[in-house]
Design a protein around this motif. Sequence first.
Motif, PDB file in Angstrom:
ATOM      1  N   THR A  50       0.849  -1.179   0.000  1.00 57.44           N
ATOM      2  CA  THR A  50       0.000   0.000   0.000  1.00 57.44           C
ATOM      3  C   THR A  50       0.889   1.235   0.000  1.00 57.44           C
ATOM      4  N   ILE A  51       0.593   2.143  -0.919  1.00 57.53           N
ATOM      5  CA  ILE A  51       1.339   3.402  -1.019  1.00 57.53           C
ATOM      6  C   ILE A  51       0.555   4.453  -0.241  1.00 57.53           C
ATOM      7  N   TRP A  52       1.186   4.977   0.803  1.00 60.02           N
ATOM      8  CA  TRP A  52       0.602   6.027   1.628  1.00 60.02           C
ATOM      9  C   TRP A  52       1.303   7.336   1.312  1.00 60.02           C
ATOM     10  N   THR A  53       0.567   8.416   1.314  1.00 55.09           N
ATOM     11  CA  THR A  53       1.132   9.749   1.139  1.00 55.09           C
ATOM     12  C   THR A  53       1.096  10.449   2.493  1.00 55.09           C
ATOM     13  N   PHE A  70       4.168   7.887 -10.400  1.00 59.87           N
ATOM     14  CA  PHE A  70       4.998   6.790  -9.935  1.00 59.87           C
ATOM     15  C   PHE A  70       5.079   5.694 -10.979  1.00 59.87           C
ATOM     16  N   LEU A  84      -0.765   9.368  -8.112  1.00 65.19           N
ATOM     17  CA  LEU A  84      -1.445   9.161  -6.837  1.00 65.19           C
ATOM     18  C   LEU A  84      -2.536  10.193  -6.629  1.00 65.19           C
ATOM     19  N   GLU A 123      -4.086   6.842   2.504  1.00 64.90           N
ATOM     20  CA  GLU A 123      -3.869   5.692   1.632  1.00 64.90           C
ATOM     21  C   GLU A 123      -4.143   6.137   0.197  1.00 64.90           C
ATOM     22  N   PHE A 137      10.244   0.953  -6.862  1.00 60.78           N
ATOM     23  CA  PHE A 137       9.156   1.920  -6.795  1.00 60.78           C
ATOM     24  C   PHE A 137       9.771   3.310  -6.974  1.00 60.78           C
ATOM     25  N   PHE A 139       9.088   7.523  -7.596  1.00 58.36           N
ATOM     26  CA  PHE A 139       8.083   8.565  -7.390  1.00 58.36           C
ATOM     27  C   PHE A 139       8.659   9.922  -7.789  1.00 58.36           C
ATOM     28  N   ILE A 157       6.396   9.607   0.818  1.00 59.50           N
ATOM     29  CA  ILE A 157       5.708   8.376   0.440  1.00 59.50           C
ATOM     30  C   ILE A 157       6.108   7.315   1.455  1.00 59.50           C
ATOM     31  N   LEU A 159       5.755   3.221   2.019  1.00 64.15           N
ATOM     32  CA  LEU A 159       5.353   1.940   1.465  1.00 64.15           C
ATOM     33  C   LEU A 159       5.148   0.984   2.633  1.00 64.15           C
TER      34      LEU A 159
END
Length: 162
Positions: A50-53, A70, A84, A123, A137, A139, A157, A159
């Motif tokens: 899960t990519i969270w900002t 990304f 995102l 999320e 990954f 970005f 970011i 992960l």
Amino acid sequence: MSKNYLFPVLFILGFSSCNPVGKELTVLELANGEIVSAENVSLKKGDVVTIWTKVSTSSKDEGGAFQVKFNIESKGKSLLLDSLNLNAEDHVINSKKTEESYNQSSSTGDSTVHYTVHEYETESKKFTAPADGKYAFDFKLIDRSNNRSLFGGKMAIILRKS
């Protein structure tokens, strides 16, 4: 009587031992126009990342129109190229607001300016590994407003593997 307490105790112990948002793999600080990467992330087929900002904004800044693009690749092949959703509010965690201030001088005198700093994680996207292997990954934070001086907040970011 002890049977009545056994289930709640086991439930609390079980819940406290797991992380509901996943295990943190890495944190990548973003800078406008620069590419940041998490390389050699080992994943098994079916693992979900899960990519969270993580965002820190201030009410004193006007803010700009920003986008995070990304790319996820494995073995030199791009698997997912996307951007995102930075405004997603479906799943927000670690949100906190603080009041801050600074003194401002002008020709009419000194004054105190009050503002709010809001920090939170949201999320943004999920990725499911299609096969066992190492993944990269990448970005990039892009200012779409072409007014770089307006962005006073911080962005990162995170992960997490769930």
